[in-house]
Design a protein around this motif. Structure first.
Motif: not given
Length: 372
Positions: A157-160, A183-190, A195-197
């Protein structure tokens, strides 16, 4: 750049424009942030009933009681004539928190650093979907990447994506570096397209500083994500429909109709965002209006489109009816940041960009001209 507005004068003006644009776009879309109810058709019917088509300002007050009943509860603080500073919203909270992350942990921050700051600075009940799942996993002692994958049905979903703007602002002209931070931030939750978003959004904003046209910025952003991903294929689909001369409404309906996942999923929202940017054609007002009229996650899409358009327009040239009601003030649930000045956040972001940016890609203007 639209001839309606003069070119921004430098990096500080562009970053300030990004902050203002993000907050204005978020405020524009916030009252109708419920994609199952507020379809593209219903949004236009609402605007038409209020005499607000074409949309050139914040949403008008509702004319129909049936519309009032399904607006977000915060609508009274987000419609034209009633705005006195920004409303609190997670789309802005995460941008503030991202700035604090870079200031406190540096550009070499870890994914664990992101999670630690969430626990220290962000109230649990102000997180949603994938972020709430990751927060719960953190509190239960899990570490990345399990925080993103355990009992989390919202991984794409769009959160990251909504957390990515600050990484673009501090890497002007360097979409690859911006994408790496996101990417380093996004992989906590996605995972996957989630992550690609985030990588796409950060790269898009970084490229917006120096790209000759918004389409070039989109091309640069596509270069940081897998070409075979659903996200990349959907963005290219919108670009091809635009190039073929299809009108904006048909492009949005076609691309979102072909994208599965629901109204908060990254992929269909990327279609709405891409269409808003392309058909907005570097005009700030038109970009915000078309993006929010596209429906789905209206406040998130409006915020990202506003960030891109604000970077390209610059704060000084933003129309006053968008920035003046914000009263240079951010409401935030992030501990220690409620009531902070937008201008102060922009100044802090500029300091990071000066300290961390590198030369842009070949063929784009030198960043030397932006650091004035």
């Amino acid at each position: 750049m639209s001839s309606e507005h003069p070119a921004p004068t430098g990096l500080a003006d562009r970053i300030h424009g990004g902050w203002l644009g993000r907050i204005a776009g978020n405020m524009l879309g916030k009252p109708i942030e419920q994609g199952k109810v507020w379809t593209r058709t219903r949004i236009d019917r609402y605007l038409g009933g209020c005499g607000a088509l074409p949309l050139t300002d914040y949403l008008p007050e509702p004319a129909d009681p049936a519309d009032t009943a399904v607006l977000r509860p915060e609508w009274r603080s987000c419609v034209r004539g009633r705005i006195h500073g920004s409303c609190r919203d997670d789309d802005v909270d995460y941008t503030v928190l991202g700035l604090h992350l870079l200031e406190s942990r540096g550009f070499g921050f870890s994914t664990e650093d992101v999670g630690e700051l969430w626990l220290l600075r962000l109230p649990y009940l102000q997180t949603f979907t994938a972020e709430r799942a990751a927060y719960r996993n953190l509190a239960n002692g899990l570490r990345p990447p399990l925080t993103a994958t355990y009992d989390n049905p919202y991984q794409e979903w769009i959160g990251a994506l909504i957390r990515a703007d600050v990484f673009g602002w501090v890497c002007p002209g360097d979409p690859g570096r911006a994408a790496g931070l996101a990417r380093r931030d996004a992989v906590l939750s996605h995972t996957g397209n989630g992550v690609y978003g985030a990588m796409f959004a950060a790269a898009l904003i970084a490229a917006a500083f120096t790209a000759p046209a918004v389409r070039d910025a989109l091309e640069s952003a596509l270069g940081v994500i897998p070409a075979s991903s659903r996200l990349a294929r959907t963005v290219r689909r919108v670009m091809s429909l635009h190039e073929a001369g299809l009108d904006w409404a048909d492009t949005v309906d076609t691309a979102t109709g072909e994208s599965a996942g629901g109204w908060i999923h990254t992929v269909p929202n990327a279609a709405v965002l891409t269409a808003g940017l392309l058909y907005g054609d570097d005009d700030f007002t038109r970009t915000l209006a078309l993006t929010v009229r596209g429906g789905l996650d209206t406040d998130s899409n409006g915020a990202t489109a506003g960030s891109v358009a604000g970077v390209r327009t610059g704060a000084a040239a933003l129309p006053g009816h968008w920035k003046d009601p914000l009263e240079d003030t951010v409401r935030s649930a992030v501990f220690g940041f409620d009531g902070v000045r937008i201008s102060a956040l922009a100044e802090r972001t500029v300091r990071l960009a000066h300290g961390g940016s590198e030369p842009g890609p070949a063929g784009y203007p030198s960043l030397h001209d932006l650091h004035r």
